[in-house]
Design an enzyme around this catalytic site. Structure first.
Site, PDB file in Angstrom:
ATOM      1  N   GLY A 100     -27.074  11.884   8.197  1.00 34.06           N
ATOM      2  CA  GLY A 100     -27.946  11.168   9.121  1.00 34.06           C
ATOM      3  C   GLY A 100     -27.287  10.717  10.410  1.00 34.06           C
ATOM      4  O   GLY A 100     -27.862   9.972  11.171  1.00 34.06           O
ATOM      5  N   ARG A 333     -24.313  21.922  -0.416  1.00 36.91           N
ATOM      6  CA  ARG A 333     -22.889  21.636  -0.183  1.00 36.91           C
ATOM      7  C   ARG A 333     -22.348  21.061  -1.474  1.00 36.91           C
ATOM      8  O   ARG A 333     -23.110  20.612  -2.336  1.00 36.91           O
ATOM      9  CB  ARG A 333     -22.714  20.655   0.963  1.00 36.91           C
ATOM     10  CG  ARG A 333     -23.227  19.302   0.590  1.00 36.91           C
ATOM     11  CD  ARG A 333     -23.256  18.329   1.738  1.00 36.91           C
ATOM     12  NE  ARG A 333     -24.302  17.368   1.425  1.00 36.91           N
ATOM     13  CZ  ARG A 333     -24.977  16.660   2.280  1.00 36.91           C
ATOM     14  NH1 ARG A 333     -24.742  16.793   3.562  1.00 36.91           N
ATOM     15  NH2 ARG A 333     -25.896  15.821   1.891  1.00 36.91           N
ATOM     16  N   ARG A 570      12.814  -7.429  -4.431  1.00 36.74           N
ATOM     17  CA  ARG A 570      13.224  -8.336  -3.355  1.00 36.74           C
ATOM     18  C   ARG A 570      13.871  -9.554  -3.978  1.00 36.74           C
ATOM     19  O   ARG A 570      13.468  -9.983  -5.060  1.00 36.74           O
ATOM     20  CB  ARG A 570      12.002  -8.781  -2.554  1.00 36.74           C
ATOM     21  CG  ARG A 570      11.233  -7.668  -1.892  1.00 36.74           C
ATOM     22  CD  ARG A 570      10.037  -8.264  -1.140  1.00 36.74           C
ATOM     23  NE  ARG A 570       9.173  -7.230  -0.608  1.00 36.74           N
ATOM     24  CZ  ARG A 570       8.229  -6.616  -1.310  1.00 36.74           C
ATOM     25  NH1 ARG A 570       8.021  -6.948  -2.584  1.00 36.74           N
ATOM     26  NH2 ARG A 570       7.473  -5.684  -0.748  1.00 36.74           N
ATOM     27  N   ARG A 625      17.331  -5.323  -3.641  1.00 37.90           N
ATOM     28  CA  ARG A 625      17.665  -5.463  -2.220  1.00 37.90           C
ATOM     29  C   ARG A 625      18.284  -6.835  -1.988  1.00 37.90           C
ATOM     30  O   ARG A 625      17.715  -7.862  -2.376  1.00 37.90           O
ATOM     31  CB  ARG A 625      16.403  -5.336  -1.370  1.00 37.90           C
ATOM     32  CG  ARG A 625      16.704  -5.533   0.105  1.00 37.90           C
ATOM     33  CD  ARG A 625      15.500  -5.343   0.981  1.00 37.90           C
ATOM     34  NE  ARG A 625      14.580  -6.474   0.860  1.00 37.90           N
ATOM     35  CZ  ARG A 625      13.406  -6.523   1.490  1.00 37.90           C
ATOM     36  NH1 ARG A 625      13.014  -5.496   2.221  1.00 37.90           N
ATOM     37  NH2 ARG A 625      12.618  -7.565   1.359  1.00 37.90           N
ATOM     38  N   GLU A 745      15.581   1.644   7.893  1.00 30.93           N
ATOM     39  CA  GLU A 745      14.406   0.971   8.473  1.00 30.93           C
ATOM     40  C   GLU A 745      14.619   0.610   9.924  1.00 30.93           C
ATOM     41  O   GLU A 745      13.735   0.070  10.570  1.00 30.93           O
ATOM     42  CB  GLU A 745      14.037  -0.258   7.642  1.00 30.93           C
ATOM     43  CG  GLU A 745      15.179  -1.238   7.456  1.00 30.93           C
ATOM     44  CD  GLU A 745      14.813  -2.394   6.536  1.00 30.93           C
ATOM     45  OE1 GLU A 745      13.611  -2.657   6.360  1.00 30.93           O
ATOM     46  OE2 GLU A 745      15.729  -3.033   6.004  1.00 30.93           O
ATOM     47  N   GLY A 766      12.488   2.058   4.437  1.00 33.63           N
ATOM     48  CA  GLY A 766      11.665   0.857   4.572  1.00 33.63           C
ATOM     49  C   GLY A 766      10.701   1.116   5.706  1.00 33.63           C
ATOM     50  O   GLY A 766      10.951   0.780   6.853  1.00 33.63           O
ATOM     51  N   THR A 767       9.584   1.746   5.377  1.00 38.08           N
ATOM     52  CA  THR A 767       8.738   2.254   6.465  1.00 38.08           C
ATOM     53  C   THR A 767       7.898   1.170   7.138  1.00 38.08           C
ATOM     54  O   THR A 767       7.311   1.429   8.177  1.00 38.08           O
ATOM     55  CB  THR A 767       7.833   3.397   5.968  1.00 38.08           C
ATOM     56  OG1 THR A 767       7.216   2.983   4.755  1.00 38.08           O
ATOM     57  CG2 THR A 767       8.653   4.648   5.726  1.00 38.08           C
ATOM     58  N   ASN A 768       7.839  -0.032   6.563  1.00 39.99           N
ATOM     59  CA  ASN A 768       7.139  -1.097   7.298  1.00 39.99           C
ATOM     60  C   ASN A 768       7.938  -1.456   8.547  1.00 39.99           C
ATOM     61  O   ASN A 768       7.431  -1.416   9.663  1.00 39.99           O
ATOM     62  CB  ASN A 768       6.962  -2.351   6.434  1.00 39.99           C
ATOM     63  CG  ASN A 768       6.061  -2.111   5.251  1.00 39.99           C
ATOM     64  OD1 ASN A 768       5.423  -1.071   5.159  1.00 39.99           O
ATOM     65  ND2 ASN A 768       6.008  -3.051   4.330  1.00 39.99           N
ATOM     66  N   ASP A 769       9.216  -1.807   8.334  1.00 42.13           N
ATOM     67  CA  ASP A 769      10.052  -2.135   9.489  1.00 42.13           C
ATOM     68  C   ASP A 769      10.263  -0.921  10.381  1.00 42.13           C
ATOM     69  O   ASP A 769      10.240  -1.032  11.606  1.00 42.13           O
ATOM     70  CB  ASP A 769      11.403  -2.679   9.017  1.00 42.13           C
ATOM     71  CG  ASP A 769      11.376  -4.186   8.885  1.00 42.13           C
ATOM     72  OD1 ASP A 769      10.936  -4.850   9.846  1.00 42.13           O
ATOM     73  OD2 ASP A 769      11.755  -4.709   7.822  1.00 42.13           O
TER      74      ASP A 769
HETATM   75  P1  ADP Z   1     -29.301  16.431   7.811  1.00 49.38           P
HETATM   76  O1  ADP Z   1     -27.991  16.941   8.290  1.00 49.38           O
HETATM   77  O2  ADP Z   1     -29.582  15.056   8.271  1.00 49.38           O
HETATM   78  O3  ADP Z   1     -29.486  16.647   6.350  1.00 49.38           O
HETATM   79  P2  ADP Z   1     -30.955  18.744   8.265  1.00 49.38           P
HETATM   80  O4  ADP Z   1     -30.559  19.649   9.356  1.00 49.38           O
HETATM   81  O5  ADP Z   1     -30.619  19.166   6.896  1.00 49.38           O
HETATM   82  O6  ADP Z   1     -30.403  17.284   8.585  1.00 49.38           O
HETATM   83  O7  ADP Z   1     -32.496  18.529   8.383  1.00 49.38           O
HETATM   84  C1  ADP Z   1     -33.149  17.545   7.665  1.00 49.38           C
HETATM   85  C2  ADP Z   1     -34.291  18.090   6.924  1.00 49.38           C
HETATM   86  O8  ADP Z   1     -35.170  18.770   7.775  1.00 49.38           O
HETATM   87  C3  ADP Z   1     -33.913  19.117   5.885  1.00 49.38           C
HETATM   88  O9  ADP Z   1     -33.547  18.511   4.698  1.00 49.38           O
HETATM   89  C4  ADP Z   1     -35.194  19.875   5.713  1.00 49.38           C
HETATM   90  O10 ADP Z   1     -36.013  19.233   4.792  1.00 49.38           O
HETATM   91  C5  ADP Z   1     -35.797  19.806   7.083  1.00 49.38           C
HETATM   92  N1  ADP Z   1     -35.572  21.076   7.741  1.00 49.38           N
HETATM   93  C6  ADP Z   1     -34.535  21.471   8.491  1.00 49.38           C
HETATM   94  N2  ADP Z   1     -34.687  22.740   8.887  1.00 49.38           N
HETATM   95  C7  ADP Z   1     -35.841  23.173   8.369  1.00 49.38           C
HETATM   96  C8  ADP Z   1     -36.537  24.407   8.396  1.00 49.38           C
HETATM   97  N3  ADP Z   1     -36.078  25.442   9.064  1.00 49.38           N
HETATM   98  N4  ADP Z   1     -37.695  24.478   7.752  1.00 49.38           N
HETATM   99  C9  ADP Z   1     -38.179  23.418   7.081  1.00 49.38           C
HETATM  100  N5  ADP Z   1     -37.584  22.235   6.995  1.00 49.38           N
HETATM  101  C10 ADP Z   1     -36.417  22.102   7.653  1.00 49.38           C
HETATM  102 MG    MG Z   2      12.391  -4.284   5.957  1.00 48.73          MG
END
Ligand code: ADP
Ligand code: MG
Ligand code: MG
Length: 880
Positions: A100, A333, A570, A625, A745, A766-769
């Site tokens: 988002g 992902r 220490r 030390r 250090e 002694g990476t702080n100093d």
């Molecule tokens: P974000 O990185 O915020 O997840 P996205 O690029 O995935 O944003 O877009 C958000 C939403 O928009 C997707 O989850 C999907 O539901 C909708 N969306 C994006 N591209 C398409 C597309 N080509 N057709 C239909 N829905 C889309």
């Molecule tokens: Mg020291």
């Protein structure tokens, strides 16, 4: 000229740097044969070029044009074609997911003509076409043209007048489009751009620019994502979840991101588009219910999810849309998960034969392990439960309820613990989410913004606590049973169970800590997973792990947690409390005799301290030390003492007067750079000798004890030689064998390490100093004064006190390690600064060939795990 545009068929999942995560995975899915709407990706390289030059790189527009033409051919429609339009989405997508944070615009290609073409495509569905059009203007206006989104939202709300979005008919939506166009005209002084190609061009640039939006910058800093990566842009053929009840859109995980359990986890929303699911405009349905609505799509989705899991060999999250009964995959992902789920999933995948144990420990991080060691709430019968929401991100958080991001940041800046309570969060709440101990929302599921972002930050979150009525305006929420919580009232939220309690609930240790402490409760699935991965990390790591421990209790805990010795004991605390008196005597001594008497009184006390520690470590090496801080730290405060003496007037004791004179005499402008460490040892006769004798006597008293004597703040081999010779005589007298070495250090020590190694049997960095002196700043002064500014400015991505600065401080470490070993090949090398417990720094220590890291007892498991990961993933690996 570089290639700036890749068709989805040209990329693959390993091209994240170039295509961003979304683009790389869209390509991967396309090539797996999954139903992905066709499209192409504009590279991050094009973005970087645009951001640095302020104009699109030469040739890019032509290249986009070519790909668009090819896409139009493939689909058989032209972008925005009046009677039969191709529509596309323009979607941001960086290398690391930033939920988002950046922009996406849907339905590009609609205008007053093509809207009719779209209706025709959908069998005369006017309502759908106008709904899509109003969405375009709304999203485009907000994200591309920078118009305040509330103007659109308010107009929409006014039209709905209490009704749901599905209750609006085509005519009303058409009216809304006119209203929206009016807003655009009023706000920009121009008409909404009707030319589809112009829309596309503007949207692409807006996505590029969104890389540098304030909230994206803030998010990157929080997540330690480099600022110079840029985002890719995905142009993707639109498919429509908003063209009727047989359409819809959803998100899903291939397993529960909270526990790792396999099953069906997701949310689905009928007749909706894109963001509707996560924005919480209507209540979503659990994904399981899709089976009863559209079994064909559901079954296909299940098959695809299984295929994705097996292909990525990991938990995946996905976004999909169903258009009139046809399933389309829009994103996947490797999914974010809670720390506990990360451990469970890694082990589950091993058991399923998808990955081996080596790979499994690269799937978990030290930071995740640290999170699992957080305390939890006690099962206290008297606690008052207000409600139960969804367990979105684990942990036990207690704090004052606040109802806005600003308030959260304000109170947190004053050092107060706060819980941010919102109906739902959006990207503008980010600052408040960072400031808060925990986040509580009344709407949205496990895939809502609050949940996703909180999990990413490792912050406690309860979401979708629907029984709560949250009023941001009145700064309060109400719960069933007449419960009212106003701003400032303390609440406790449990992100592992989803429970919300009134007041402060006491916390107890986590089962993982109990396991490290030696509890043999191996029933717990999480504990078992941790056990297996830790055992493997121990088996593969080369770095040894020691603890920083100053007393027997810490030493004992460190051993239980797996320490293989003490890297830093220490001795200064041994001069505190009642023993200050003796330091005062030492400082006030005017004759050799008086001084020797003071030292003689300290010696048995020191011996007793060391004896206990040697006993606790039972034959493991202990690096002691010698005293490091300036002596005035043990004397009374100058101002207080002056006042005391002044008030007492004639009655002031002789000792107080003499003390005051001593404090004055010992006062330093820059204590950090003053009379301390080895300098003290050379200036005050007998001080180091007393300590060495106490160590030797204690070692003699404990069979098997292995003492290592460490001299702090050495800058020149000549300093060390003096102390070493004296120590050597004392050790010979007592007949004790102990190593004598030094801290590295002071930059000069690192630069002359070849000489220093002549007199040192070991080095401990002694990476702080070393960090303070390399950068030339004192930590206490600079952290508050300008570090946040430096982080803002990108001078550093993370504080050099947290993560070792590889380029500067690290260079000195490298030089010292290499030159020290050239002089003395068996030179033992370790690190005892706070960096010894920091994942990235541990990887660095592995790379430069140190023998061990030493860290606080609680960080030892983290260090063991990261040392194992470092051994497997080699150099420059990702500790995120
Ligand atoms: P974000 O990185 O915020 O997840 P996205 O690029 O995935 O944003 O877009 C958000 C939403 O928009 C997707 O989850 C999907 O539901 C909708 N969306 C994006 N591209 C398409 C597309 N080509 N057709 C239909 N829905 C889309
Ligand atoms: Mg020291
Ligand atoms: Mg998405």
């Amino acid at each position: 000229m570089p290639k700036y545009v890749y068709d989805f068929t040209e990329g693959n999942k390993d091209l994240k740097d170039l295509l961003g995560g979304k683009g790389a995975n869209l390509a991967e899915m396309t090539n797996l044969g999954l139903p992905v709407p066709p499209g192409f990706t504009i590279t991050t390289e094009a973005c970087r070029s645009f951001l640095s030059d302020g104009v699109l790189p030469p040739g890019l527009e032509e290249e986009i044009g070519e790909h668009l033409t090819a896409l139009e051919k493939q689909v058989g429609r032209r972008l925005g074609q009046a009677d039969d339009p191709l529509l596309v989405s323009v979607r941001s997508g960086a290398k690391f997911s930033m939920p988002g944070m950046m922009e996406t615009v849907l339905n590009i290609g609609l205008n007053d003509e093509s809207v009719h073409g779209l209706a025709k495509q959908a069998g005369g569905n006017e309502r759908f076409a106008w709904d899509s059009y109003r969405r375009l203007i709304q999203m485009f206006g907000k994200t591309v043209q920078g118009i305040d989104g509330e103007l659109f939202d308010d107009a929409f709300e006014e039209l709905k007048n209490g009704r749901g979005d599905l209750d609006l008919d085509a005519a009303e939506l058409r009216g809304l489009v006119e209203t929206f166009k009016g807003i655009v005209r009023a706000e920009t002084g121009r008409d909404f751009p009707a030319d589809p190609r112009e829309q596309l061009r503007m949207a692409v640039m807006a996505v590029f620019e969104s890389w540098n939006a304030p909230r994206a910058i803030l998010y990157r800093r929080q997540e330690r994502i480099p600022a110079d990566l840029g985002t890719a842009v995905n142009v993707c053929t639109m498919v429509f979840g908003n063209c009727g009840m047989d359409s819809g859109t959803g998100v899903a995980f291939t397993r529960d991101p909270g526990t790792g359990r396999q099953g069906v986890y997701g949310d689905y929303l009928q007749n909706a588009q894109g963001e509707d699911v996560v924005a919480g405009i209507r209540n979503t349905m659990p994904l399981q219910e899709l089976e009863t609505i559209d079994k064909t799509s559901y079954d296909e989705l299940m098959r695809i999810m299984e295929k994705l899991e097996n292909h990525y060999r990991d938990l995946c999250d996905i976004e999909f849309t169903i258009e009139t009964g046809k399933l389309w995959m829009l994103q996947t992902r490797v999914g974010k998960r809670t720390a506990g789920a990360a451990f469970r999933i890694a082990v589950q995948l091993v058991d399923q034969g998808l990955i081996d144990l080596d790979e499994a420990i690269t799937r978990v991080t030290g930071d995740q392990l640290a999170q699992l060691m957080f305390p939890r709430f006690a099962k206290d019968e008297s606690r008052t439960r207000v409600t139960k929401g969804m367990n979105a991100s684990p942990g036990a958080a207690v704090g004052k309820a606040v109802f806005s991001s600003e308030r959260a940041a304000e109170l947190a800046a004053r050092g107060e613990d706060v819980i941010l309570v919102r109906r739902e969060t959006n990207p503008d709440d980010l600052a408040g989410m960072i400031a808060a101990r925990g986040i509580l929302t009344s709407r949205g599921g496990k895939t809502s913004h609050a949940a996703v972002v909180a999990r990413g930050m490792g912050k406690t979150c309860v979401c979708g606590a629907e029984e709560l009525e949250v009023s941001t305006k009145e700064r309060r929420f109400t719960a069933p049973g007449g419960v009212e919580v106003a701003e400032g009232d303390v609440i406790s939220i449990d992100g592992s169970t989803g429970e919300v309690f009134l007041g402060e609930v006491p916390v107890v240790a986590s089962p993982v800590v109990e396991y490290f402490e030696g509890a043999d409760d191996t029933e717990d699935e999480l504990v078992q997973a941790v056990h297996r991965l830790m055992t493997h990390a121990d088996a593969v790591r080369r770095l040894r792990v020691r603890a920083n421990a100053d007393n027997a209790e810490d030493a004992a805990r460190a051993r239980r947690f797996g320490a293989q010795g003490i890297g830093l004991c220490r001795t200064e605390h041994m001069f505190l409390g009642e023993r200050r008196q003796l330091v005062e005597d030492l400082v006030l001594a005017t004759t050799d005799e008086e001084r020797e008497r003071a030292l003689a009184a300290l010696e048995p006390l020191q011996k007793a301290d060391f004896t206990e520690i040697f006993q606790a470590m039972d034959g493991l090496p202990v690096t002691v030390r010698l005293i490091d801080p300036p002596l005035h730290e043990f004397l009374p405060d100058y101002t207080e003492l002056s006042v005391k003496v002044a008030l007492a007037g004639e009655q002031a004791t002789d000792k107080d007067r003499r003390l005051l004179a001593a404090v004055k005499r010992l006062h330093e402008q820059n204590p950090m750079l003053g009379l301390r460490g080895v300098r003290l040892g050379l200036v005050i006769p007998g001080l180091f000798a007393m300590q060495v004798r106490a160590i030797a006597e204690a070692a003699k008293a404990v069979p098997g004890a292995r003492a290592e004597i460490m001299i702090p703040l050495v800058g020149a081999v000549q300093e060390l030689e003096q102390v070493r010779d004296e120590a050597g005589r004392i050790l010979a007298e007592t007949g004790v064998d102990a190593l004598v070495g030094t801290m590295i250090e002071v930059p000069r020590a690192a630069l002359t390490a070849g000489q220093i190694a002549e007199a040192a049997q070991f080095f401990s960095f002694g990476t702080n100093d070393l960090t303070q002196m390399t950068w030339g700043f004192s930590r206490d002064d600079v952290e508050a004064a300008f570090f946040s500014k430096y982080l803002d400015l990108g001078v550093f991505g993370v504080s050099p006190f947290e993560t070792l600065d590889r380029d500067g401080v690290g260079r000195l470490v490298r030089i010292a390690a290499e030159e020290g070993r050239r002089t003395r090949p068996d030179l033992k090398l370790g690190i005892c600064g706070e960096h010894g417990g920091d994942p990235d720094s541990i990887h660095f220590c592995h790379e430069v060939g140190l023998d061990y890291v030493s860290c606080s007892p609680f960080r030892i498991p983290v260090a063991r795990l990261e040392a194992g990961r470092a051994a497997l993933t080699g150099t420059g690996s990702d500790t995120r």
